[in-house]
Design a protein around this motif. Structure first.
Motif, mmCIF file in Angstrom:
data_model
loop_
_atom_site.group_PDB
_atom_site.id
_atom_site.type_symbol
_atom_site.label_atom_id
_atom_site.label_comp_id
_atom_site.label_asym_id
_atom_site.label_seq_id
_atom_site.Cartn_x
_atom_site.Cartn_y
_atom_site.Cartn_z
ATOM 1 N N ALA A 108 -10.317 4.337 -6.951
ATOM 2 C CA ALA A 108 -9.376 4.651 -7.884
ATOM 3 C C ALA A 108 -8.191 5.468 -6.940
ATOM 4 O O ALA A 108 -6.940 4.852 -7.424
ATOM 5 N N LEU A 109 -8.447 6.081 -5.876
ATOM 6 C CA LEU A 109 -7.176 6.626 -5.131
ATOM 7 C C LEU A 109 -6.453 5.424 -4.259
ATOM 8 O O LEU A 109 -5.412 5.421 -4.545
ATOM 9 N N PRO A 110 -7.014 4.483 -3.890
ATOM 10 C CA PRO A 110 -6.291 3.202 -3.095
ATOM 11 C C PRO A 110 -5.580 2.450 -4.111
ATOM 12 O O PRO A 110 -4.501 1.933 -4.109
ATOM 13 N N VAL A 111 -6.235 2.546 -5.279
ATOM 14 C CA VAL A 111 -5.290 1.673 -6.539
ATOM 15 C C VAL A 111 -4.118 2.433 -7.005
ATOM 16 O O VAL A 111 -2.784 1.829 -6.763
ATOM 17 N N TRP A 112 -4.495 3.769 -7.009
ATOM 18 C CA TRP A 112 -2.940 4.598 -7.382
ATOM 19 C C TRP A 112 -1.881 4.480 -6.128
ATOM 20 O O TRP A 112 -0.855 4.153 -6.329
ATOM 21 N N GLU A 113 -2.481 4.518 -5.067
ATOM 22 C CA GLU A 113 -1.484 4.231 -3.615
ATOM 23 C C GLU A 113 -0.826 3.237 -3.858
ATOM 24 O O GLU A 113 0.637 3.082 -3.616
ATOM 25 N N VAL A 114 -1.503 2.149 -4.067
ATOM 26 C CA VAL A 114 -0.846 0.742 -4.050
ATOM 27 C C VAL A 114 0.310 0.738 -5.251
ATOM 28 O O VAL A 114 1.415 0.196 -5.111
ATOM 29 N N ARG A 115 -0.246 0.985 -6.312
ATOM 30 C CA ARG A 115 0.730 1.065 -7.701
ATOM 31 C C ARG A 115 1.973 2.006 -7.409
ATOM 32 O O ARG A 115 2.846 1.664 -7.953
ATOM 33 N N HIS A 116 1.798 2.934 -6.791
ATOM 34 C CA HIS A 116 2.983 3.758 -6.383
ATOM 35 C C HIS A 116 3.828 3.780 -4.761
ATOM 36 O O HIS A 116 4.355 4.318 -4.477
ATOM 37 N N GLY A 117 3.330 2.584 -4.290
ATOM 38 C CA GLY A 117 4.146 2.092 -2.985
ATOM 39 C C GLY A 117 3.810 2.870 -1.751
ATOM 40 O O GLY A 117 4.387 2.860 -0.735
ATOM 41 N N HIS A 118 2.737 3.737 -1.930
ATOM 42 C CA HIS A 118 2.118 4.549 -0.636
ATOM 43 C C HIS A 118 1.200 3.502 0.174
ATOM 44 O O HIS A 118 0.807 4.282 1.104
ATOM 45 N N ALA A 119 0.791 2.521 -0.305
ATOM 46 C CA ALA A 119 -0.038 1.768 0.547
ATOM 47 C C ALA A 119 0.308 0.163 0.354
ATOM 48 O O ALA A 119 1.026 -0.173 -0.798
ATOM 49 N N GLN A 120 0.142 -0.647 1.101
ATOM 50 C CA GLN A 120 0.693 -2.041 1.006
ATOM 51 C C GLN A 120 -0.433 -3.108 0.123
ATOM 52 O O GLN A 120 0.081 -3.709 -0.607
ATOM 53 N N ALA A 121 -1.715 -2.486 0.581
ATOM 54 C CA ALA A 121 -2.717 -3.319 -0.180
ATOM 55 C C ALA A 121 -4.071 -2.654 -0.429
ATOM 56 O O ALA A 121 -4.161 -1.718 0.204
ATOM 57 N N LEU A 122 -4.808 -3.104 -1.184
ATOM 58 C CA LEU A 122 -6.009 -2.442 -1.538
ATOM 59 C C LEU A 122 -7.419 -2.731 -0.400
ATOM 60 O O LEU A 122 -7.240 -3.841 0.208
ATOM 61 N N PRO A 123 -7.997 -1.709 -0.008
ATOM 62 C CA PRO A 123 -9.223 -2.094 0.946
ATOM 63 C C PRO A 123 -10.009 -3.188 0.289
ATOM 64 O O PRO A 123 -10.247 -3.430 -0.600
ATOM 65 N N ALA A 124 -10.748 -3.961 1.183
ATOM 66 C CA ALA A 124 -11.581 -4.855 1.280
ATOM 67 C C ALA A 124 -12.569 -4.497 0.282
ATOM 68 O O ALA A 124 -13.020 -5.250 -0.920
ATOM 69 N N TYR A 125 -13.091 -3.489 0.124
ATOM 70 C CA TYR A 125 -14.204 -2.997 -0.688
ATOM 71 C C TYR A 125 -13.863 -2.684 -2.145
ATOM 72 O O TYR A 125 -14.848 -2.467 -2.918
ATOM 73 N N VAL A 126 -12.399 -2.606 -2.544
ATOM 74 C CA VAL A 126 -12.193 -2.526 -3.920
ATOM 75 C C VAL A 126 -12.198 -3.929 -4.659
ATOM 76 O O VAL A 126 -11.712 -4.892 -4.088
ATOM 77 N N PRO A 127 -12.999 -3.882 -5.604
ATOM 78 C CA PRO A 127 -13.343 -5.193 -6.331
ATOM 79 C C PRO A 127 -11.797 -5.680 -7.035
ATOM 80 O O PRO A 127 -10.998 -5.051 -7.394
ATOM 81 N N ALA A 128 -11.908 -7.118 -6.600
ATOM 82 C CA ALA A 128 -10.493 -7.818 -7.214
ATOM 83 C C ALA A 128 -10.740 -7.956 -8.709
ATOM 84 O O ALA A 128 -11.743 -7.934 -9.316
ATOM 85 N N GLY A 129 -9.649 -8.321 -9.359
ATOM 86 C CA GLY A 129 -9.537 -8.453 -10.730
ATOM 87 C C GLY A 129 -9.205 -7.432 -11.640
ATOM 88 O O GLY A 129 -8.627 -6.383 -10.921
ATOM 89 N N GLU A 130 -9.413 -7.280 -12.984
ATOM 90 C CA GLU A 130 -9.224 -6.505 -13.982
ATOM 91 C C GLU A 130 -9.885 -5.161 -13.830
ATOM 92 O O GLU A 130 -11.146 -5.169 -13.386
#
Length: 162
Positions: A108-130
């Motif tokens: 959840a934290l990396p998803v939040w960071e990407v959505r708010h422009g605090h990170a460029q991309a999700l780490p590879a371990y975060v599942p893709a898709g919905e």
């Protein structure tokens, strides 16, 4: 149980737990590292939203000391002796709940960071898709607290109820 997160300089913070069950606990420093969502706040929000009963906060509310020490020196000495003589192994359910808390926080934290422009991309371990609905709710919970935390002055606090 009330949990008070108090902002320190930089990304540091203190956390105090005021509970009805168990010895009174001394405040402790949090691990820091995030300007918007401190580590312990992330776990509080994850565990509350996901209904995790035996994660960090459920166990604290039930009387476990977790990573805290009793505030009373006599109780602290007793707790230290108990930990040495009878190390407590969490139940299988508590272990599963802690693992679930860690897993949800790590996604959840990396998803939040990407959505708010605090990170460029999700780490590879975060599942893709919905995203599953549970994770969407957790990320929304982050939205409700991140800007409030970031806006606090040093010494300012957020108090949450478990």
């Amino acid at each position: 149980m009330r949990v008070v997160f108090t902002k320190g300089p930089g990304t540091s913070y203190d956390i105090a737990v005021h509970r009805e069950t168990g010895a009174g606990l001394a405040p402790r420093n949090g691990p820091g590292g995030h300007r918007y969502l401190p580590h312990d706040l992330v776990h509080f929000l994850v565990e509350a939203e996901a209904g995790i009963k035996l994660g960090v906060y459920g166990r604290l509310a039930a009387g476990d000391n977790g990573l805290f020490w009793p505030a009373d020196p006599t109780e602290r000495a007793k707790a230290a002796r108990r930990r040495k003589s009878r190390p407590v192994k969490p139940s299988p359910q508590a272990q599963a709940d802690m693992a679930r808390s860690e897993e949800l926080a790590a996604i959840a934290l990396p998803v939040w960071e990407v959505r708010h422009g605090h990170a460029q991309a999700l780490p590879a371990y975060v599942p893709a898709g919905e995203m599953p609905a549970e994770l969407e709710r957790i990320v929304s919970r982050f939205d409700a607290y991140a800007d409030r935390w970031h806006a606090l002055p040093v010494g300012g606090s957020l108090t949450l109820t478990w």
